[in-house]
Design a protein around this motif. Sequence first.
Motif, mmCIF file in Angstrom:
data_model
loop_
_atom_site.group_PDB
_atom_site.id
_atom_site.type_symbol
_atom_site.label_atom_id
_atom_site.label_comp_id
_atom_site.label_asym_id
_atom_site.label_seq_id
_atom_site.Cartn_x
_atom_site.Cartn_y
_atom_site.Cartn_z
ATOM 1 N N UNK A 1 42.010 33.843 35.678
ATOM 2 C CA UNK A 1 41.838 34.598 36.931
ATOM 3 C C UNK A 1 40.585 34.131 37.677
ATOM 4 N N UNK A 2 39.520 33.884 36.915
ATOM 5 C CA UNK A 2 38.276 33.431 37.556
ATOM 6 C C UNK A 2 38.479 32.104 38.281
ATOM 7 N N UNK A 3 39.456 31.309 37.825
ATOM 8 C CA UNK A 3 39.716 30.003 38.444
ATOM 9 C C UNK A 3 40.614 30.071 39.676
ATOM 10 N N UNK A 4 41.172 31.252 39.972
ATOM 11 C CA UNK A 4 42.050 31.367 41.149
ATOM 12 C C UNK A 4 41.272 31.050 42.422
ATOM 13 N N UNK A 5 41.955 30.385 43.336
ATOM 14 C CA UNK A 5 41.286 30.029 44.597
ATOM 15 C C UNK A 5 41.415 31.138 45.633
ATOM 16 N N UNK A 6 42.275 32.097 45.371
ATOM 17 C CA UNK A 6 42.479 33.219 46.291
ATOM 18 C C UNK A 6 41.409 34.279 46.075
ATOM 19 N N UNK A 7 41.306 35.174 47.042
ATOM 20 C CA UNK A 7 40.422 36.322 46.896
ATOM 21 C C UNK A 7 41.056 37.286 45.883
ATOM 22 N N UNK A 8 40.297 37.685 44.878
ATOM 23 C CA UNK A 8 40.834 38.557 43.819
ATOM 24 C C UNK A 8 39.999 39.837 43.722
ATOM 25 N N UNK A 9 40.683 40.973 43.681
ATOM 26 C CA UNK A 9 40.039 42.269 43.455
ATOM 27 C C UNK A 9 40.658 42.882 42.204
ATOM 28 N N UNK A 10 39.841 43.406 41.324
ATOM 29 C CA UNK A 10 40.367 44.002 40.089
ATOM 30 C C UNK A 10 39.565 45.244 39.733
ATOM 31 N N UNK A 11 40.212 46.109 38.972
ATOM 32 C CA UNK A 11 39.512 47.310 38.498
ATOM 33 C C UNK A 11 39.581 47.306 36.973
ATOM 34 N N UNK A 12 38.463 47.565 36.294
ATOM 35 C CA UNK A 12 38.504 47.552 34.834
ATOM 36 C C UNK A 12 39.432 48.641 34.288
ATOM 37 N N UNK A 13 40.270 48.250 33.334
ATOM 38 C CA UNK A 13 41.115 49.209 32.638
ATOM 39 C C UNK A 13 40.429 49.686 31.371
ATOM 40 N N UNK A 14 41.098 50.539 30.618
ATOM 41 C CA UNK A 14 40.492 51.081 29.400
ATOM 42 C C UNK A 14 40.351 50.034 28.295
ATOM 43 N N UNK A 15 40.973 48.858 28.457
ATOM 44 C CA UNK A 15 40.817 47.797 27.453
ATOM 45 C C UNK A 15 39.791 46.746 27.867
ATOM 46 N N UNK A 16 39.193 46.895 29.031
ATOM 47 C CA UNK A 16 38.240 45.894 29.518
ATOM 48 C C UNK A 16 36.814 46.356 29.256
ATOM 49 N N UNK A 17 36.093 45.613 28.440
ATOM 50 C CA UNK A 17 34.692 45.891 28.076
ATOM 51 C C UNK A 17 34.556 46.990 27.022
ATOM 52 N N UNK A 18 35.658 47.517 26.533
ATOM 53 C CA UNK A 18 35.594 48.593 25.521
ATOM 54 C C UNK A 18 35.966 48.028 24.144
#
Length: 308
Positions: A53-70
Amino acid sequence: MENLKLALVGDIHGFWDRKDNEYFDNSNYDAILITGDFPGYLPLSGLKVTRGIANLKKKVYWIPGNHDSTNAVQLLGEILHSKWMIRLGGIGHRFRLTRLKRRMGDTICMGYSVADLDSKTVLVGARPLSMGGSLNFLPLLKKEFGVSSERESFERMKSLYPKIQGKECVLLAHNGPAGYGSKRDDIWGCDFRKKGGDWGDRDLLHFIEFLKERGEKVSLVLAGHMHHHIRDLGRDRTWKVNENSTHAVNAAKVPRILKDKEGNSFRHHVRLERKNGVWDCQEIFVGKKGEERISLPDEEVLFSSDTF
Ligand SMILES: [Fe+2]
Ligand SMILES: [Fe+2]
């Protein structure tokens, strides 16, 4: 009103590959929105996803889910309502979230925040890390956002109002709002209890009501978390509802990479397209060569060895 074309990718859970990068980079989407939950069930499976996802050339918006950083201790603590487990597992949570954001490069992490999609349309990030039921990961919410109750979470969203006023509003959350039904297969219905129940977030419902009472245009409410397939019912839940000029979309088709009977793989996302002021929401399944299908009648789950 300008036309706008958005891709909404639901909970990823390890199912992202280079075909996704090729497809989205070559698409004419104005932006890609992601509901979070990057990792699969194996440790480090989220890394492949975040790198892609970090490599995508498009503008990306995301919201952390309960599995992200936990971690597992936190998740179990939330399920068991164990304050000490939530606190113990929460040690280092802020660091892990910061590290995740760094790994996500130039993408934009949403959560109690507003971003401009065009001159008249805003993307509003709701409470991050939601897993429904009540407020989750309280120590992090307290430290990072000063939020320790549903009321305070609602107030935190309300404080974004000056940036939203007069604009068309697209809401992005991990779990959807309450108010969309309590049957197990409703869009955010509680499928894991036999009697069902509304598993949507009440703070988000109140925020939507707050905006509507002021005459604001809430066109899209986008979330995931409550995965589409309900095993014992043998069917998927409702994934979109169009009520009172608001399209609610649950994009959490998990796994989002599927294969048909011939073994061809397809990647799921939802296309959100505004033409002449009217929104259309359509499921899209993208094949290996970038070909698109709007349905996959005999879908079977594709198990990817390094994710599940
Ligand atoms: Fe989730
Ligand atoms: Fe999920």
